[in-house]
Design an enzyme around this catalytic site. Structure first.
Site, PDB file in Angstrom:
ATOM      1  N   SER A 213      -1.430   2.981   5.489  1.00 17.02           N
ATOM      2  CA  SER A 213      -0.618   2.876   4.277  1.00 17.02           C
ATOM      3  C   SER A 213      -1.530   2.697   3.072  1.00 17.02           C
ATOM      4  CB  SER A 213       0.356   1.700   4.391  1.00 17.02           C
ATOM      5  OG  SER A 213       1.245   1.894   5.477  1.00 17.02           O
TER       6      SER A 213
ATOM      7  N   LEU B 245      -1.136  -4.749   4.647  1.00 14.63           N
ATOM      8  CA  LEU B 245      -0.814  -3.358   4.322  1.00 14.63           C
ATOM      9  C   LEU B 245      -1.578  -2.519   5.330  1.00 14.63           C
ATOM     10  CD1 LEU B 245       0.731  -1.572   2.302  1.00 14.63           C
ATOM     11  CD2 LEU B 245      -1.377  -1.407   0.967  1.00 14.63           C
ATOM     12  N   ASP B 246      -0.859  -1.858   6.220  1.00 18.88           N
ATOM     13  CA  ASP B 246      -1.481  -1.192   7.359  1.00 18.88           C
ATOM     14  C   ASP B 246      -2.565  -0.208   6.943  1.00 18.88           C
ATOM     15  OD1 ASP B 246       0.076  -2.502   9.280  1.00 18.88           O
ATOM     16  OD2 ASP B 246       1.701  -1.044   9.053  1.00 18.88           O
ATOM     17  N   ARG B 247      -3.460   0.045   7.864  1.00 24.05           N
ATOM     18  CA  ARG B 247      -4.583   0.952   7.628  1.00 24.05           C
ATOM     19  C   ARG B 247      -4.111   2.323   7.148  1.00 24.05           C
ATOM     20  NH1 ARG B 247      -8.593   2.978  12.506  1.00 24.05           N
ATOM     21  NH2 ARG B 247      -9.998   4.270  11.245  1.00 24.05           N
TER      22      ARG B 247
END
Length: 217
Positions: free
Chosen positions: A82, A78-80
């Site tokens: 997001s 889960l991207d930074r």
């Protein structure tokens, strides 16, 4: 039905009605649980600007600042930039069930976009769009109200006063890099905020931003 270990609340299974497709995606390798160790499953509501890992040489915020549990690893990323649900476990089979192809595991995202998507744009997302790494699989996509459970983001999103924003509920069955953001941009409605709400039967129900809990599998 799953039961929380450190919370009296019970987990509610997440419905994927109207978000079903026939094909599913690939993901990364998994880690094996050491023999004779019980399975541990941690649900974490990841804040914005936190990396989905426990260490970072650059000194950025990581999971270590929130979760004092060793030996568990994130199922997928889960991207930074997001927010939302991150499932961590020491069970490689569970990681595979959540992330590998053919497992029929949907992932639900609530997405704030710039503008108000047209029906043509929604149909394009549902049918699949062609990105620079190839066509996407069919996905669930619908226009929804702002979620009642939404928490304030720090820092707030950057939005233009002259352009309205709206919320989409998107269900994916594959996990490409920054896929949701690329898909909404492709149909002309850039993502401003991205929150993962569910992976399979696991969801953010009753889990505040920055908090975690352990559940039984």
């Amino acid at each position: 039905m799953r039961q929380f270990i450190i919370s009296e609340n019970t987990m509610q299974k997440t419905s994927f009605r109207n978000h079903q497709v026939k094909r599913f995606s690939s993901q990364r390798s998994t880690r094996r649980k050491p023999e004779n160790q019980p399975t541990r499953v941690i649900l974490f509501n990841k804040p914005y600007d936190v990396l989905p890992q426990f260490t970072d040489e650059a000194g950025r915020k990581t999971l270590k600042e929130f979760i004092p549990v060793q030996g568990v690893y994130a199922a997928g990323r889960l991207d930074r930039d997001s927010e939302g649900l991150l499932v961590l476990t020491n069970n490689g089979a569970l990681q595979a069930r959540l992330t590998q192809p053919g497992k029929r595991t949907g992932k639900i995202y609530y997405v704030q976009v710039e503008g108000i998507p047209t029906q043509d744009a929604l149909e394009a997302l549902r049918n699949g769009v062609t990105l620079n790494d190839g066509p996407t699989l069919p996905a669930g996509a619908e226009l929804v109200d702002e979620p009642a459970w939404l928490w304030p983001r720090n820092p707030p999103i950057r939005e233009r006063k002259s352009i309205p924003t709206s919320w989409l509920k998107i269900t994916l069955y594959e996990g490409r890099n920054r896929q949701v953001r690329r898909m909404t941009a492709h149909v002309g409605f850039p993502t401003l905020r991205l929150i993962r709400y569910a992976m399979g039967d696991y969801s953010l129900d009753n889990l505040a931003n920055g908090e975690w809990r352990e559940v039984t599998d």
